[in-house]
Design a protein around this motif. Structure first.
Motif, PDB file in Angstrom:
ATOM      1  N   ILE A 185      18.918   9.732  98.493  1.00  0.00           N
ATOM      2  CA  ILE A 185      19.220  10.117  99.876  1.00  0.00           C
ATOM      3  C   ILE A 185      19.245   8.886 100.774  1.00  0.00           C
ATOM      4  O   ILE A 185      20.152   8.739 101.607  1.00  0.00           O
ATOM      5  CB  ILE A 185      18.207  11.160 100.400  1.00  0.00           C
ATOM      6  CG1 ILE A 185      18.385  12.470  99.636  1.00  0.00           C
ATOM      7  CG2 ILE A 185      18.360  11.375 101.904  1.00  0.00           C
ATOM      8  CD1 ILE A 185      17.319  13.495  99.912  1.00  0.00           C
ATOM      9  N   GLN A 186      18.304   7.973 100.592  1.00  0.00           N
ATOM     10  CA  GLN A 186      18.268   6.765 101.415  1.00  0.00           C
ATOM     11  C   GLN A 186      19.472   5.873 101.133  1.00  0.00           C
ATOM     12  O   GLN A 186      20.035   5.264 102.049  1.00  0.00           O
ATOM     13  CB  GLN A 186      16.968   5.980 101.201  1.00  0.00           C
ATOM     14  CG  GLN A 186      16.755   4.900 102.232  1.00  0.00           C
ATOM     15  CD  GLN A 186      16.723   5.450 103.661  1.00  0.00           C
ATOM     16  OE1 GLN A 186      16.036   6.409 103.977  1.00  0.00           O
ATOM     17  NE2 GLN A 186      17.506   4.835 104.553  1.00  0.00           N
ATOM     18  N   ILE A 187      19.916   5.829  99.897  1.00  0.00           N
ATOM     19  CA  ILE A 187      21.111   5.056  99.548  1.00  0.00           C
ATOM     20  C   ILE A 187      22.322   5.610 100.302  1.00  0.00           C
ATOM     21  O   ILE A 187      23.115   4.863 100.876  1.00  0.00           O
ATOM     22  CB  ILE A 187      21.340   5.076  98.019  1.00  0.00           C
ATOM     23  CG1 ILE A 187      20.222   4.293  97.328  1.00  0.00           C
ATOM     24  CG2 ILE A 187      22.716   4.536  97.657  1.00  0.00           C
ATOM     25  CD1 ILE A 187      20.173   4.462  95.820  1.00  0.00           C
ATOM     26  N   ILE A 188      22.447   6.932 100.321  1.00  0.00           N
ATOM     27  CA  ILE A 188      23.554   7.585 101.034  1.00  0.00           C
ATOM     28  C   ILE A 188      23.451   7.338 102.531  1.00  0.00           C
ATOM     29  O   ILE A 188      24.443   7.004 103.188  1.00  0.00           O
ATOM     30  CB  ILE A 188      23.598   9.100 100.721  1.00  0.00           C
ATOM     31  CG1 ILE A 188      23.941   9.337  99.254  1.00  0.00           C
ATOM     32  CG2 ILE A 188      24.576   9.829 101.632  1.00  0.00           C
ATOM     33  CD1 ILE A 188      25.272   8.763  98.828  1.00  0.00           C
ATOM     34  N   TYR A 213      17.675  16.143  94.811  1.00  0.00           N
ATOM     35  CA  TYR A 213      17.526  16.611  93.434  1.00  0.00           C
ATOM     36  C   TYR A 213      16.217  16.057  92.897  1.00  0.00           C
ATOM     37  O   TYR A 213      15.931  14.870  93.070  1.00  0.00           O
ATOM     38  CB  TYR A 213      18.712  16.156  92.575  1.00  0.00           C
ATOM     39  CG  TYR A 213      18.769  16.845  91.242  1.00  0.00           C
ATOM     40  CD1 TYR A 213      19.262  18.133  91.139  1.00  0.00           C
ATOM     41  CD2 TYR A 213      18.315  16.207  90.097  1.00  0.00           C
ATOM     42  CE1 TYR A 213      19.319  18.791  89.924  1.00  0.00           C
ATOM     43  CE2 TYR A 213      18.363  16.857  88.868  1.00  0.00           C
ATOM     44  CZ  TYR A 213      18.870  18.144  88.785  1.00  0.00           C
ATOM     45  OH  TYR A 213      18.905  18.782  87.584  1.00  0.00           O
ATOM     46  N   LYS A 214      15.440  16.912  92.280  1.00  0.00           N
ATOM     47  CA  LYS A 214      14.113  16.521  91.805  1.00  0.00           C
ATOM     48  C   LYS A 214      14.204  15.254  90.949  1.00  0.00           C
ATOM     49  O   LYS A 214      14.956  15.198  89.988  1.00  0.00           O
ATOM     50  CB  LYS A 214      13.481  17.654  90.997  1.00  0.00           C
ATOM     51  CG  LYS A 214      12.047  17.392  90.639  1.00  0.00           C
ATOM     52  CD  LYS A 214      11.426  18.576  89.961  1.00  0.00           C
ATOM     53  CE  LYS A 214       9.972  18.256  89.667  1.00  0.00           C
ATOM     54  NZ  LYS A 214       9.280  19.378  89.069  1.00  0.00           N
ATOM     55  N   GLY A 215      13.435  14.269  91.352  1.00  0.00           N
ATOM     56  CA  GLY A 215      13.403  13.000  90.641  1.00  0.00           C
ATOM     57  C   GLY A 215      14.409  11.988  91.149  1.00  0.00           C
ATOM     58  O   GLY A 215      14.389  10.825  90.763  1.00  0.00           O
ATOM     59  N   GLU A 216      15.319  12.421  92.025  1.00  0.00           N
ATOM     60  CA  GLU A 216      16.345  11.511  92.553  1.00  0.00           C
ATOM     61  C   GLU A 216      16.323  11.475  94.083  1.00  0.00           C
ATOM     62  O   GLU A 216      17.328  11.187  94.721  1.00  0.00           O
ATOM     63  CB  GLU A 216      17.729  11.942  92.058  1.00  0.00           C
ATOM     64  CG  GLU A 216      17.868  11.864  90.544  1.00  0.00           C
ATOM     65  CD  GLU A 216      19.248  12.264  90.059  1.00  0.00           C
ATOM     66  OE1 GLU A 216      20.248  11.975  90.750  1.00  0.00           O
ATOM     67  OE2 GLU A 216      19.320  12.880  88.980  1.00  0.00           O
ATOM     68  N   HIS A 249      29.396  19.434 100.081  1.00  0.00           N
ATOM     69  CA  HIS A 249      28.093  20.054  99.889  1.00  0.00           C
ATOM     70  C   HIS A 249      27.693  19.924  98.425  1.00  0.00           C
ATOM     71  O   HIS A 249      28.529  20.037  97.533  1.00  0.00           O
ATOM     72  CB  HIS A 249      28.085  21.541 100.254  1.00  0.00           C
ATOM     73  CG  HIS A 249      26.778  22.184  99.875  1.00  0.00           C
ATOM     74  ND1 HIS A 249      25.626  21.969 100.581  1.00  0.00           N
ATOM     75  CD2 HIS A 249      26.446  22.958  98.825  1.00  0.00           C
ATOM     76  CE1 HIS A 249      24.633  22.619  99.978  1.00  0.00           C
ATOM     77  NE2 HIS A 249      25.114  23.226  98.916  1.00  0.00           N
ATOM     78  N   GLY A 250      26.411  19.736  98.218  1.00  0.00           N
ATOM     79  CA  GLY A 250      25.890  19.705  96.857  1.00  0.00           C
ATOM     80  C   GLY A 250      24.591  18.936  96.791  1.00  0.00           C
ATOM     81  O   GLY A 250      24.088  18.418  97.782  1.00  0.00           O
ATOM     82  N   PHE A 251      24.048  18.896  95.574  1.00  0.00           N
ATOM     83  CA  PHE A 251      22.892  18.039  95.365  1.00  0.00           C
ATOM     84  C   PHE A 251      23.317  16.597  95.601  1.00  0.00           C
ATOM     85  O   PHE A 251      24.414  16.201  95.232  1.00  0.00           O
ATOM     86  CB  PHE A 251      22.346  18.184  93.937  1.00  0.00           C
ATOM     87  CG  PHE A 251      21.548  19.424  93.708  1.00  0.00           C
ATOM     88  CD1 PHE A 251      20.350  19.635  94.378  1.00  0.00           C
ATOM     89  CD2 PHE A 251      21.983  20.369  92.801  1.00  0.00           C
ATOM     90  CE1 PHE A 251      19.615  20.777  94.169  1.00  0.00           C
ATOM     91  CE2 PHE A 251      21.247  21.514  92.572  1.00  0.00           C
ATOM     92  CZ  PHE A 251      20.059  21.723  93.259  1.00  0.00           C
ATOM     93  N   LEU A 252      22.455  15.825  96.216  1.00  0.00           N
ATOM     94  CA  LEU A 252      22.754  14.420  96.471  1.00  0.00           C
ATOM     95  C   LEU A 252      22.335  13.622  95.243  1.00  0.00           C
ATOM     96  O   LEU A 252      21.193  13.235  95.089  1.00  0.00           O
ATOM     97  CB  LEU A 252      22.038  13.946  97.737  1.00  0.00           C
ATOM     98  CG  LEU A 252      22.430  14.712  98.993  1.00  0.00           C
ATOM     99  CD1 LEU A 252      21.647  14.215 100.192  1.00  0.00           C
ATOM    100  CD2 LEU A 252      23.928  14.608  99.255  1.00  0.00           C
ATOM    101  N   ARG A 253      23.333  13.425  94.365  1.00  0.00           N
ATOM    102  CA  ARG A 253      23.123  12.722  93.106  1.00  0.00           C
ATOM    103  C   ARG A 253      24.264  11.741  92.903  1.00  0.00           C
ATOM    104  O   ARG A 253      25.370  11.964  93.371  1.00  0.00           O
ATOM    105  CB  ARG A 253      23.118  13.713  91.939  1.00  0.00           C
ATOM    106  CG  ARG A 253      22.133  14.846  92.117  1.00  0.00           C
ATOM    107  CD  ARG A 253      22.136  15.744  90.927  1.00  0.00           C
ATOM    108  NE  ARG A 253      21.430  15.054  89.836  1.00  0.00           N
ATOM    109  CZ  ARG A 253      21.353  15.516  88.601  1.00  0.00           C
ATOM    110  NH1 ARG A 253      21.936  16.646  88.284  1.00  0.00           N
ATOM    111  NH2 ARG A 253      20.699  14.845  87.677  1.00  0.00           N
TER     112      ARG A 253
END
Length: 182
Positions: free
Chosen positions: A47-50, A40-43, A5-9
């Motif tokens: 999500i699509q990469i993941i 995450y704002k600006g990133e 779990h976490g921001f997807l960065r």
């Protein structure tokens, strides 16, 4: 089931985790990866990469839930998992909010050897601390999958640590310290 779990960065090491899970599946382990994440704002494009990597590397062995999740939801998902993996990269010193949310769940954690976790956890006591690379993450997962006594020890010690971090316990410790001042 393995949980993240976490921001997807990018610096959260999610790509390493996916590749580690793929390696273990290829070795015959029956693993299902669950990722609860928030953009995450600006990133948001990450999500699509993941999603693409999950579909390419471990199709039908994952679930990706995007959105804002409550502490209760996170704790419930962590409790229902066999291992939590937080493979963060970099040398950020900030404390992991996810770690504190899941500590009392009884699910052992694998974390990366980064300052974020080293100040709070002890390797082979309340966490399995590994180098942030595919091989080390996979080996940590294997150890927890194959050594129940190790799994149980990490689980119990992390739960004890969670009790020490509760506000009531901290207040008690501060009160005792204050009362001991002469």
């Amino acid at each position: 089931r393995i949980f993240f779990h976490g921001f997807l960065r990018k610096h959260k090491g999610i790509e390493l985790l996916i590749k580690s899970v793929k390696r273990l599946i290829e070795e015959g382990y029956d693993i299902y990866l669950e990722i609860l994440g928030s953009p995450y704002k600006g990133e948001e494009n990450y999500i699509q990469i993941i999603k693409n990597l999950l579909e390419k590397e471990i199709p039908s062995h994952y679930e990706l839930k995007i959105g804002i999740h409550t502490d209760k939801e996170i704790a419930m998902e962590a409790s229902g998992s066999y291992i939590v993996v937080l493979p963060y990269l970099g040398d950020t010193l900030e404390v992991s909010g996810v770690l504190h949310t899941i500590m009392a769940c009884g699910t052992p954690v694998i974390v990366s050897n980064t300052p974020r976790f080293l100040s709070e956890l002890k390797n082979n006591f309340d966490a399995c601390i590994v180098e942030p690379n595919e091989n080390a993450i996979a080996e940590g997962i294997k150890k927890l999958l194959t050594d129940y006594e190790y799994w149980k020890m990490l689980s119990e010690n992390l739960q004890k640590k969670a009790l020490d971090c509760k506000w009531e316990r901290i207040a008690q410790m501060l009160t005792e310290e204050f009362n001991n001042i002469k």
